[in-house]
Design a protein around this motif. Structure first.
Motif, PDB file in Angstrom:
ATOM      1  N   LEU A 114      21.948  34.338  58.612  1.00  0.00           N
ATOM      2  CA  LEU A 114      22.644  33.910  57.397  1.00  0.00           C
ATOM      3  C   LEU A 114      23.304  35.096  56.706  1.00  0.00           C
ATOM      4  N   ASP A 115      22.594  36.198  56.573  1.00  0.00           N
ATOM      5  CA  ASP A 115      23.167  37.387  55.927  1.00  0.00           C
ATOM      6  C   ASP A 115      24.420  37.846  56.681  1.00  0.00           C
ATOM      7  N   TYR A 152      27.333  35.367  55.928  1.00  0.00           N
ATOM      8  CA  TYR A 152      27.875  35.550  54.586  1.00  0.00           C
ATOM      9  C   TYR A 152      28.742  36.804  54.521  1.00  0.00           C
ATOM     10  N   GLU A 169      31.652  34.305  50.816  1.00  0.00           N
ATOM     11  CA  GLU A 169      30.791  33.313  50.178  1.00  0.00           C
ATOM     12  C   GLU A 169      31.152  31.876  50.563  1.00  0.00           C
ATOM     13  N   GLY A 198      31.295  31.288  54.465  1.00  0.00           N
ATOM     14  CA  GLY A 198      30.000  31.640  55.044  1.00  0.00           C
ATOM     15  C   GLY A 198      28.971  30.547  54.857  1.00  0.00           C
ATOM     16  N   VAL A 199      28.937  29.956  53.649  1.00  0.00           N
ATOM     17  CA  VAL A 199      27.988  28.876  53.373  1.00  0.00           C
ATOM     18  C   VAL A 199      28.262  27.687  54.284  1.00  0.00           C
ATOM     19  N   SER A 234      26.147  27.535  47.148  1.00  0.00           N
ATOM     20  CA  SER A 234      26.114  28.992  47.040  1.00  0.00           C
ATOM     21  C   SER A 234      25.226  29.579  48.138  1.00  0.00           C
ATOM     22  N   SER A 235      25.556  30.802  48.536  1.00  0.00           N
ATOM     23  CA  SER A 235      24.759  31.458  49.564  1.00  0.00           C
ATOM     24  C   SER A 235      23.347  31.723  49.067  1.00  0.00           C
ATOM     25  N   GLN A 244      21.451  28.422  49.293  1.00  0.00           N
ATOM     26  CA  GLN A 244      21.257  28.041  50.692  1.00  0.00           C
ATOM     27  C   GLN A 244      20.190  28.910  51.350  1.00  0.00           C
TER      28      GLN A 244
END
Length: 353
Positions: free
Chosen positions: A263-264, A267, A272, A275-276, A305-306, A309
């Motif tokens: 996930l990092d 993103y 943002e 990526g989400v 939002s990341s 999530q």
């Protein structure tokens, strides 16, 4: 396994999948033991070269060599130019897409639609090979229609044109992803060709990987859809091929760490907003079939939002870890439509295995 001058770490290859095999996913699969990975399909259309999507697909920063870029199109001159452009951008291997079965690609006479015109196949392969000094590979299918499989002629054309390796999905375009992959034709091609042959289609377990290598005699196998949400499949297959023993599946803590790291990376790579949305399908694939996964995904899809999530994902795996160190699957939740949200596929709709 060699592709031109490049010795691959092993004979396990990540299939190019549009909307899936971006740089973060390729790096993740290589970390888990994939010996090679091919980029997402990049169009040869010069007018799209500077779009954000195309530029991201051609971003290989920090990627382990050899870097392989798949190009797609139907015009020999444009494909040759696209190959030169990608080599200048850092590509060490150029792969040509003649396997994508989806309508948006085939309607432009690209992807597997090219298999209907063997003269055009020959012209494309010869022009691209002549255009660059790096190895050129080809990803294709058994043919366009059932009963008209022309993979033997395409393979001969490819070898004569100087193609360095040939990946064959064991279905026709007509099959799409229905039915079972047919390995007997891949075996027949391998028996008659000198270039490396890569078998593709339905390889989803270590035992199946061993079976496909044995049945086809292929030099390598290519794995696509089965690695979605399971990048450690490459580690499991590599261990089984080397020892004949099955590795234990990863425990919850490892999957949690892998998911949060992925996930990092998403993103950071997409930003943002995108990526989400890109992350949703990867979260869904990773959690499919897990206890409580259905309810978690329905709530997760609504998060924008990341931070939200990532927190929800972390809490889901924390709950699993509190119940058991090992992953616990719920068969009733395995077919709940995980990863069928609107962000699953990109504009081509391709999930090419």
């Amino acid at each position: 396994m060699h592709i031109g001058p490049y010795a691959l770490a092993n004979n396990l290859i990540v299939a190019p999948m549009a909307g899936v095999t971006d740089r973060p996913f390729r790096q993740l699969c290589k970390r888990f033991g994939a010996g090679h990975a091919v980029s997402e399909m990049i169009t040869a259309d010069q007018s799209l070269r500077l779009t954000k999507k195309t530029q991201r697909r051609a971003d290989f920063t920090g990627e382990l060599a050899p870097i392989s870029v798949q190009i797609a199109g139907s015009e020999p001159a444009k494909l040759a130019e696209a190959a030169r452009y990608q080599v200048a951008n850092g590509a060490q291997i150029v792969d040509i897409n003649m396997g994508c079965p989806v309508k948006k690609v085939c309607n432009k006479l690209a992807g597997s639609a090219l298999l209907q015109d063997e003269a055009l196949v020959q012209e494309i392969l010869e022009r691209v090979v002549a255009a660059v000094e790096v190895p050129v590979t080809l990803k294709t299918r058994l043919g366009f229609c059932n009963g008209e499989e022309n993979i033997h002629r395409v393979a001969e054309i490819a070898e004569n044109a100087g193609i360095a390796a040939l990946a064959i999905h064991g279905r026709t375009r007509e099959d799409m992803y229905n039915g079972n992959a047919r390995y007997e034709l891949i075996r027949a091609v391998k028996a008659t060709r000198r270039i490396p042959i890569i078998a593709n289609g339905d390889i989803d377990t270590p035992q199946k990987a061993r079976h496909v290598l044995d049945v086809t005699g292929a030099d390598a196998i290519m794995i696509g859809r089965a690695a979605q949400g399971r990048p450690w499949l490459f580690r499991e297959i590599g261990h089984f091929l080397a020892t004949g023993e099955m590795l234990a599946p990863p425990d919850v803590s490892e999957v949690r760490a892998v998911m949060m790291e992925h996930l990092d990376a998403l993103y950071a790579f997409y930003g943002e907003y995108s990526g989400v949305r890109i992350a949703r399908k990867h979260i869904a694939w990773t959690t499919r079939g897990l206890q409580g996964g259905n309810a978690f995904r329905q709530a997760m899809y609504a998060l924008e939002s990341s931070a939200d999530q990532a927190r929800a994902t972390r809490e889901f795996f924390d709950r699993l870890a509190a119940q058991s160190a090992r992953l616990v699957y719920d068969d009733s939740a395995a077919t709940d439509g995980a990863a069928q949200n609107t962000e699953q596929q990109d504009e081509t709709g391709e999930t090419n295995d």
